[in-house]
Design an enzyme around this catalytic site. Structure first.
Site, short mmCIF file in Angstrom:
data_model
loop_
_atom_site.label_atom_id
_atom_site.label_comp_id
_atom_site.label_asym_id
_atom_site.label_seq_id
_atom_site.Cartn_x
_atom_site.Cartn_y
_atom_site.Cartn_z
N ASP A 98 -23.28 6.90 -22.64
CA ASP A 98 -22.61 7.34 -23.66
C ASP A 98 -22.86 6.29 -24.89
O ASP A 98 -22.23 5.40 -24.81
CB ASP A 98 -21.35 8.06 -23.42
CG ASP A 98 -20.85 9.20 -24.70
OD1 ASP A 98 -21.22 8.61 -26.12
OD2 ASP A 98 -20.22 9.83 -24.57
N HIS A 100 -21.75 6.95 -28.37
CA HIS A 100 -20.86 7.19 -29.30
C HIS A 100 -19.45 6.22 -29.37
O HIS A 100 -18.91 5.99 -28.31
CB HIS A 100 -20.36 8.61 -29.29
CG HIS A 100 -21.39 9.60 -29.60
ND1 HIS A 100 -22.20 9.96 -28.13
CD2 HIS A 100 -22.03 10.38 -30.33
CE1 HIS A 100 -23.14 10.92 -28.54
NE2 HIS A 100 -23.06 11.01 -29.98
N SER A 151 -20.21 12.91 -20.16
CA SER A 151 -19.39 11.76 -20.04
C SER A 151 -17.97 12.24 -19.38
O SER A 151 -17.58 11.36 -18.82
CB SER A 151 -19.07 11.52 -21.52
OG SER A 151 -20.36 10.83 -22.05
#
Ligand code: B1M
Length: 213
Positions: A98, A100, A151
């Protein structure tokens, strides 16, 4: 457009032209955190919606992310700092797979402004790196962030890996794909220590304060 609408539109349009003067003006009416949680998050919500509808491409979402990051970097200077003695050391990571990191970095800002020593491990952090960092840093807690549906599952396996490595300090999890229920029913059973879910950065601070008490 009203000030609030303009602030949201910088994020949606991915443009910084006029951003700083409008942020300055917003600080006359709101706290730095209210500006982030209000109009800027509303803009990000709209970006997410448009992206979901295929009305934005990844490159455009990246520009929106740049605007959000620039805004947070500017607003950080106006956040209240609580220079108390160090309350604890917390590792922070966006989980494996991930990228982000805006939410995680906001959590870092809020916690470090409030007496926590944060070791930010970055994005796409595999469990092995978290375990290694834990051993080097001897952290009091571990914070995991993730926004993708996968996630959430990654957090389950990260918790298992941490447990298998003999780690049992509290884990704090957060990010859009998670819920309190998922945390309780899927992550907590896989870990020997406490697992708490934070809905946003301020909630994360409250929880950290409770955990370190
Ligand atoms: Co992505 N992305 N993205 N993206 N992106 C989402 C998450 C998505 C919901 C958009 C959508 O489709 N509507 C969707 C996920 C779908 C899903 O899994 N269900 C998505 C997708 C699909 C993707 C890609 C797969 C797209 C692609 O390549 N096809 C790809 C993923 C790549 C990867 O990770 N392997 C991708 C890429 C990107 C960009 C790189 C373009 C960019 C990220 C840039 C960056 O972070 N540096 C991006 C962005 C910006 C988004 C949206 C639009 C906004 C996220 C954001 O920054 N929000 C997002 C849609 C949305 O959320 N509306 C979306 C602002 C931030 C402050 O909020 O991170 O939620 P947030 O953090 C909050 C809370 O969650 C909480 O506190 C914060 C607020 O105080 N929190 C914690 C978060 N972590 C915490 C940890 C804690 C405590 C609280 O304790 C440890």
């Amino acid at each position: 457009l009203s000030l609030e609408e303009r602030l949201a539109s910088y994020v949606v349009e991915g443009t910084k032209e006029g951003l700083i003067p409008d942020l300055e003006e917003a600080l006359n009416r709101y706290t730095a955190l209210e500006v982030i949680n209000g109009p800027l998050m509303a803009g990000m919500g709209e970006v997410g919606r448009l992206f979901n509808n295929n009305e934005l491409i990844v490159a455009e979402v990246l520009q929106s992310a740049e605007v959000m990051k620039a805004s947070v970097a500017y607003l950080e200077n106006f956040m209240e700092k609580n220079e108390s003695s160090v309350k604890g050391k917390i590792l922070l990571a966006t989980v494996k797979g991930d990228v982000h990191d805006i939410g995680k970095n906001l959590v870092e800002i809020i916690l470090s402004n409030n007496g926590y020593h944060i070791v930010n491990l970055g994005i796409k952090v595999p469990p092995e790196r978290i375990i290694e960092a834990y051993r080097v840093e001897k952290a009091d807690a571990i914070g995991l962030s993730g926004l993708l549906v996968k996630s959430a599952q990654q957090m389950v396996s990260t918790a298992q890996d941490l447990r298998n490595a003999g780690i049992d300090v509290p884990i704090m999890v957060g990010g859009a794909a998670l819920t309190r229920k998922f945390t309780k029913t899927r992550i907590r059973p896989e870990y020997n220590g406490m697992v708490v879910y934070a809905k946003d950065a301020m909630d994360g601070l409250d929880l950290a304060n409770k955990l370190m008490d």
